[in-house]
Enzyme design. Structure first.
Site, PDB file in Angstrom:
ATOM      1  N   CYS A 174      -0.654   4.426   2.364  1.00  0.00           N
ATOM      2  CA  CYS A 174      -0.761   4.327   3.839  1.00  0.00           C
ATOM      3  C   CYS A 174      -0.522   2.883   4.255  1.00  0.00           C
ATOM      4  O   CYS A 174       0.592   2.396   4.124  1.00  0.00           O
ATOM      5  CB  CYS A 174      -2.098   4.871   4.327  1.00  0.00           C
ATOM      6  SG  CYS A 174      -3.528   4.199   3.446  1.00  0.00           S
ATOM      7  N   SER A 175      -1.548   2.186   4.727  1.00  0.00           N
ATOM      8  CA  SER A 175      -1.362   0.786   5.120  1.00  0.00           C
ATOM      9  C   SER A 175      -2.685   0.033   5.000  1.00  0.00           C
ATOM     10  O   SER A 175      -3.091  -0.654   5.934  1.00  0.00           O
ATOM     11  CB  SER A 175      -0.814   0.695   6.550  1.00  0.00           C
ATOM     12  OG  SER A 175      -1.667   1.377   7.461  1.00  0.00           O
ATOM     13  N   CYS A 176      -3.348   0.163   3.851  1.00  0.00           N
ATOM     14  CA  CYS A 176      -4.598  -0.563   3.613  1.00  0.00           C
ATOM     15  C   CYS A 176      -4.310  -2.067   3.636  1.00  0.00           C
ATOM     16  O   CYS A 176      -3.413  -2.540   2.939  1.00  0.00           O
ATOM     17  CB  CYS A 176      -5.203  -0.143   2.277  1.00  0.00           C
ATOM     18  SG  CYS A 176      -5.706   1.591   2.229  1.00  0.00           S
ATOM     19  N   CYS A 231       0.880  -1.165   0.000  1.00  0.00           N
ATOM     20  CA  CYS A 231       0.000   0.000   0.000  1.00  0.00           C
ATOM     21  C   CYS A 231       0.914   1.210   0.000  1.00  0.00           C
ATOM     22  O   CYS A 231       1.541   1.523   1.011  1.00  0.00           O
ATOM     23  CB  CYS A 231      -0.917   0.021   1.225  1.00  0.00           C
ATOM     24  SG  CYS A 231      -1.972   1.489   1.297  1.00  0.00           S
TER      25      CYS A 231
END
Length: 214
Positions: free
Chosen positions: A123-125, A120
Site C-alpha cells: 500500500c503506502s506505509c 511499500c
C-alpha cells in the site's frame, strides 16, 4: 529484502513512466480539492479546520523533522549509533514524537558500498512523523511494482546513477515497521552546522531515491 541487479530499460519507458507520474500527481490534487469542496458543502469541515491541518503538516509534522535527524546523525556518531540501535528512542532525544504511523521505525544508512531504497509494495506505509505526507510517487502502483524488480532503473528515473559495484538494498515498509534512510553526507560539508546540513536533505534522499549534494 535486497536486490542489486541492474535490468534493461526499454526505449521510451522513461517518458511513459514520468508521464504516468505527472498524471497521478494531477489526479490526486484534483481528488483532494473535490473532497475538500464536498466536505465544506456538507458542513463537515470549515476553513479553520483545513487551515489547522495545513499548519500542522507545515510546522509540526514534515520532512524537516527527518532532516534534523539526518543532520544530527551526520555530526554526532554516538547519536547515530543509538539511532541505528533504536530509532524511536533516538528521535525522542531530539524532542520529536513518533506518534501514529511512526511507532516502529528502523533506520538504515547509505554508505560507500551500500545504497538503501524504501518502498511499500502492498500500500503506502510511510513514516509520517518524520517525513510528513507521503509523496504521490510513493503511492504510485507503477513505482511500487518496479522498484523491487528493477531498482537501478527506477533510480535512473529519479536522476540517480550508482556505481556498478555498489549494492542496492530494498526495504519494504509495512504496518509493523517503517524504514528511514540516512543518506551519505556530501563531501565539502565539514564544519557545517546541523541547521545548514539539514537544509540539504530532501524527502527523496531519506527514502533512497535521491543523493544529497552541497
Amino acid at each position: 529484502m535486497s536486490n542489486d541487479h541492474a535490468h534493461s530499460h526499454e526505449s521510451g519507458h522513461d517518458h511513459e513512466h514520468h508521464h504516468h507520474l505527472r498524471e497521478s500527481e494531477t489526479y490526486y490534487a484534483a481528488r483532494t480539492k473535490a473532497l475538500e469542496s464536498l466536505f465544506r458543502e456538507k458542513g463537515l469541515i470549515g476553513t479553520d479546520t483545513v487551515d489547522r491541518i495545513i499548519h500542522f503538516f507545515e510546522h509540526e509534522m514534515g520532512p524537516f523533522n527527518g532532516a534534523r535527524v539526518v543532520a544530527k546523525a551526520w555530526t554526532d556518531p554516538a547519536f547515530k549509533a543509538r539511532l541505528m540501535e533504536d530509532a524511536n528512542s533516538g528521535i525522542a532525544e531530539l524532542g520529536l514524537r513518533d506518534g501514529i504511523e511512526g511507532e516502529n521505525l528502523r533506520v538504515v544508512e547509505n554508505t560507500a558500498s551500500v545504497h538503501n531504497i524504501v518502498c511499500c509494495t502492498l500500500c503506502s506505509c510511510w513514516p509520517w512523523p518524520l517525513l510528513g505526507l507521503p509523496p504521490y510517487w510513493f503511492k504510485d502502483p507503477v513505482f511500487r511494482a518496479r522498484v523491487v524488480r528493477e531498482p537501478r532503473a527506477v533510480l535512473s528515473d529519479f536522476g540517480v546513477t550508482l556505481p556498478a559495484g555498489k549494492r542496492v538494498e530494498i526495504w519494504d515498509s509495512s504496518a509493523q515497521v517503517r524504514y528511514f534512510v540516512i543518506p551519505e553526507r556530501p563531501a565539502g560539508t565539514d564544519g557545517w552546522t546541523e541547521e545548514k546540513l539539514a537544509a540539504l536533505v530532501s524527502t527523496e534522499s531519506m527514502q533512497g531515491l535521491a543523493l544529497v549534494s552541497a
